[in-house]
Motif scaffolding. Structure first.
Motif, PDB file in Angstrom:
ATOM      1  N   CYS A  92       0.840  -1.204   0.000  1.00 18.59           N
ATOM      2  CA  CYS A  92       0.000   0.000   0.000  1.00 18.59           C
ATOM      3  C   CYS A  92       0.873   1.251   0.000  1.00 18.59           C
ATOM      4  CB  CYS A  92      -0.916  -0.018   1.226  1.00 18.59           C
ATOM      5  SG  CYS A  92      -2.062   1.367   1.304  1.00 18.59           S
ATOM      6  N   ASN A  93       1.934   1.230   0.788  1.00 20.59           N
ATOM      7  CA  ASN A  93       2.859   2.364   0.853  1.00 20.59           C
ATOM      8  C   ASN A  93       3.520   2.602  -0.500  1.00 20.59           C
ATOM      9  OD1 ASN A  93       4.293   4.462   2.077  1.00 20.59           O
ATOM     10  ND2 ASN A  93       5.981   3.126   2.628  1.00 20.59           N
ATOM     11  N   ILE A  94       3.926   1.530  -1.160  1.00 15.98           N
ATOM     12  CA  ILE A  94       4.542   1.654  -2.490  1.00 15.98           C
ATOM     13  C   ILE A  94       3.542   2.260  -3.473  1.00 15.98           C
ATOM     14  CG2 ILE A  94       5.391   0.314  -4.457  1.00 15.98           C
ATOM     15  CD1 ILE A  94       6.735  -1.561  -2.373  1.00 15.98           C
ATOM     16  N   ALA A  95       2.290   1.793  -3.400  1.00 17.69           N
ATOM     17  CA  ALA A  95       1.259   2.337  -4.287  1.00 17.69           C
ATOM     18  C   ALA A  95       1.030   3.823  -3.993  1.00 17.69           C
ATOM     19  CB  ALA A  95      -0.046   1.556  -4.121  1.00 17.69           C
ATOM     20  N   LEU A  96       0.995   4.180  -2.707  1.00 18.43           N
ATOM     21  CA  LEU A  96       0.793   5.580  -2.344  1.00 18.43           C
ATOM     22  C   LEU A  96       1.981   6.447  -2.768  1.00 18.43           C
ATOM     23  CD1 LEU A  96      -0.834   5.242   1.192  1.00 18.43           C
ATOM     24  CD2 LEU A  96      -1.928   6.036  -0.901  1.00 18.43           C
ATOM     25  N   GLU A  97       3.194   5.923  -2.614  1.00 18.34           N
ATOM     26  CA  GLU A  97       4.380   6.669  -3.057  1.00 18.34           C
ATOM     27  C   GLU A  97       4.333   6.891  -4.560  1.00 18.34           C
ATOM     28  OE1 GLU A  97       7.774   4.450  -1.721  1.00 18.34           O
ATOM     29  OE2 GLU A  97       7.778   5.425   0.243  1.00 18.34           O
ATOM     30  N   SER A  98       3.941   5.857  -5.289  1.00 21.64           N
ATOM     31  CA  SER A  98       3.831   5.971  -6.743  1.00 21.64           C
ATOM     32  C   SER A  98       2.774   7.008  -7.114  1.00 21.64           C
ATOM     33  CB  SER A  98       3.483   4.607  -7.339  1.00 21.64           C
ATOM     34  OG  SER A  98       3.242   4.719  -8.714  1.00 21.64           O
ATOM     35  N   ASN A  99       1.633   6.928  -6.444  1.00 15.62           N
ATOM     36  CA  ASN A  99       0.552   7.882  -6.678  1.00 15.62           C
ATOM     37  C   ASN A  99       1.013   9.298  -6.354  1.00 15.62           C
ATOM     38  OD1 ASN A  99      -1.998   8.843  -7.284  1.00 15.62           O
ATOM     39  ND2 ASN A  99      -2.831   8.366  -5.281  1.00 15.62           N
ATOM     40  N   CYS A 100       1.735   9.444  -5.235  1.00 15.20           N
ATOM     41  CA  CYS A 100       2.242  10.753  -4.814  1.00 15.20           C
ATOM     42  C   CYS A 100       3.218  11.303  -5.855  1.00 15.20           C
ATOM     43  CB  CYS A 100       2.905  10.636  -3.443  1.00 15.20           C
ATOM     44  SG  CYS A 100       3.412  12.217  -2.767  1.00 15.20           S
ATOM     45  N   LYS A 101       4.121  10.445  -6.361  1.00 17.08           N
ATOM     46  CA  LYS A 101       5.065  10.885  -7.391  1.00 17.08           C
ATOM     47  C   LYS A 101       4.315  11.337  -8.637  1.00 17.08           C
ATOM     48  CE  LYS A 101       9.057   8.170  -5.965  1.00 17.08           C
ATOM     49  NZ  LYS A 101       9.923   7.020  -6.271  1.00 17.08           N
ATOM     50  N   GLY A 102       3.300  10.565  -9.026  1.00 18.29           N
ATOM     51  CA  GLY A 102       2.495  10.929 -10.194  1.00 18.29           C
ATOM     52  C   GLY A 102       1.802  12.266  -9.999  1.00 18.29           C
ATOM     53  N   LEU A 103       1.243  12.455  -8.803  1.00 23.58           N
ATOM     54  CA  LEU A 103       0.567  13.719  -8.511  1.00 23.58           C
ATOM     55  C   LEU A 103       1.555  14.886  -8.491  1.00 23.58           C
ATOM     56  CD1 LEU A 103      -1.948  12.605  -5.741  1.00 23.58           C
ATOM     57  CD2 LEU A 103      -2.493  13.293  -8.081  1.00 23.58           C
ATOM     58  N   MET A 104       2.748  14.640  -7.964  1.00 22.85           N
ATOM     59  CA  MET A 104       3.763  15.697  -7.931  1.00 22.85           C
ATOM     60  C   MET A 104       4.184  16.067  -9.360  1.00 22.85           C
ATOM     61  SD  MET A 104       4.267  16.682  -4.857  1.00 22.85           S
ATOM     62  CE  MET A 104       5.845  17.491  -4.820  1.00 22.85           C
ATOM     63  N   GLU A 105       4.362  15.048 -10.219  1.00 22.77           N
ATOM     64  CA  GLU A 105       4.710  15.322 -11.614  1.00 22.77           C
ATOM     65  C   GLU A 105       3.583  16.096 -12.301  1.00 22.77           C
ATOM     66  OE1 GLU A 105       5.645  11.576 -13.437  1.00 22.77           O
ATOM     67  OE2 GLU A 105       7.456  11.305 -12.216  1.00 22.77           O
ATOM     68  N   GLU A 106       2.346  15.658 -12.045  1.00 16.09           N
ATOM     69  CA  GLU A 106       1.190  16.329 -12.634  1.00 16.09           C
ATOM     70  C   GLU A 106       1.114  17.782 -12.152  1.00 16.09           C
ATOM     71  OE1 GLU A 106      -3.590  15.781 -12.283  1.00 16.09           O
ATOM     72  OE2 GLU A 106      -2.404  13.952 -12.441  1.00 16.09           O
ATOM     73  N   LEU A 107       1.362  17.991 -10.861  1.00 17.65           N
ATOM     74  CA  LEU A 107       1.360  19.348 -10.309  1.00 17.65           C
ATOM     75  C   LEU A 107       2.450  20.188 -10.937  1.00 17.65           C
ATOM     76  CD1 LEU A 107       0.318  21.406  -8.231  1.00 17.65           C
ATOM     77  CD2 LEU A 107       1.964  20.450  -6.611  1.00 17.65           C
ATOM     78  N   SER A 108       3.623  19.601 -11.097  1.00 13.88           N
ATOM     79  CA  SER A 108       4.743  20.322 -11.714  1.00 13.88           C
ATOM     80  C   SER A 108       4.389  20.737 -13.135  1.00 13.88           C
ATOM     81  CB  SER A 108       5.996  19.443 -11.696  1.00 13.88           C
ATOM     82  OG  SER A 108       7.061  20.092 -12.315  1.00 13.88           O
ATOM     83  N   ILE A 109       3.796  19.828 -13.883  1.00  9.81           N
ATOM     84  CA  ILE A 109       3.388  20.130 -15.265  1.00  9.81           C
ATOM     85  C   ILE A 109       2.339  21.234 -15.273  1.00  9.81           C
ATOM     86  CG2 ILE A 109       2.139  19.195 -17.256  1.00  9.81           C
ATOM     87  CD1 ILE A 109       3.567  16.490 -16.645  1.00  9.81           C
ATOM     88  N   LYS A 110       1.352  21.131 -14.359  1.00 16.81           N
ATOM     89  CA  LYS A 110       0.297  22.150 -14.312  1.00 16.81           C
ATOM     90  C   LYS A 110       0.857  23.510 -13.896  1.00 16.81           C
ATOM     91  CE  LYS A 110      -3.710  19.254 -13.827  1.00 16.81           C
ATOM     92  NZ  LYS A 110      -4.984  19.029 -13.188  1.00 16.81           N
ATOM     93  N   GLN A 111       1.837  23.503 -12.978  1.00 14.60           N
ATOM     94  CA  GLN A 111       2.462  24.771 -12.592  1.00 14.60           C
ATOM     95  C   GLN A 111       3.196  25.387 -13.775  1.00 14.60           C
ATOM     96  OE1 GLN A 111       4.805  23.595  -9.176  1.00 14.60           O
ATOM     97  NE2 GLN A 111       3.331  24.484  -7.759  1.00 14.60           N
TER      98      GLN A 111
END
Length: 176
Positions: A92-111
């Motif tokens: 679950c932690n690995i999945a959440l870390e992956s999700n968090c990385k994806g969200l951070m990348e998405e946020l970076s792109i949106k910024q």
């Protein structure tokens, strides 16, 4: 040797060899409390009594070993259960870390997109403001030219009217 049936007060000397099961050899010196006051060695009777005591003690140890094996089994089951929960949480932690990385990348792109859009809008607003300012200045210049033209016309009309008025004033005076 005395063959009387009497109660003996024993002083035991014990030699034990421990090999999972106790093997004990006793030598007892007994003083009979009967009328003959004889001394005898009662090795076998003491050995039997001690053997019984040893068997009882070993039986107690076996019970404790059984109990500890049961506790160990329960603890091992708990360890297996906790390890499974740990593995589940790790996944679950690995999945959440992956999700968090994806969200951070998405946020970076949106910024980055937001910054580009902000720059684009800023340029567009400056251009529009510049265009409107230019349009306003052009209209103001035209209006000023119109006003100057109208002013010039009024001034020339005023001059001609003043000139006409002076001529009329002069004419009535000249007729007199």
């Amino acid at each position: 040797a005395c063959v009387c049936a009497c109660v003996c007060a024993c002083v035991c000397v014990q030699v034990c060899v421990h090999v999972y099961v106790h093997v004990c050899v006793h030598a007892c010196v007994c003083r009979c409390v009967c009328m003959c006051m004889c001394m005898c060695v009662c090795a076998s009777v003491c050995a039997c009594v001690y053997a019984c005591v040893c068997v009882q003690a070993i039986g107690g140890l076996e019970t404790e070993v059984q109990f500890l094996r049961g506790e160990n089994s329960k603890l091992m089951d708990k360890v297996v259960e906790l390890m499974a929960a740990n593995d589940s949480l790790r996944a679950c932690n690995i999945a959440l870390e992956s999700n968090c990385k994806g969200l951070m990348e998405e946020l970076s792109i949106k910024q980055a997109q937001w910054s580009e859009r902000e720059e684009s809008l800023k340029c567009e607003i400056q251009k529009q403001w510049g265009d409107r300012y230019h349009e306003w200045i052009t209209k103001a210049d035209k209006k000023m030219e119109e006003l100057l033209t109208v002013n010039s016309m009024f001034q020339s009309l005023l001059k001609s009217h003043q000139h006409t008025a002076q001529s009329r004033k002069v004419e009535p005076n000249s007729k007199q």
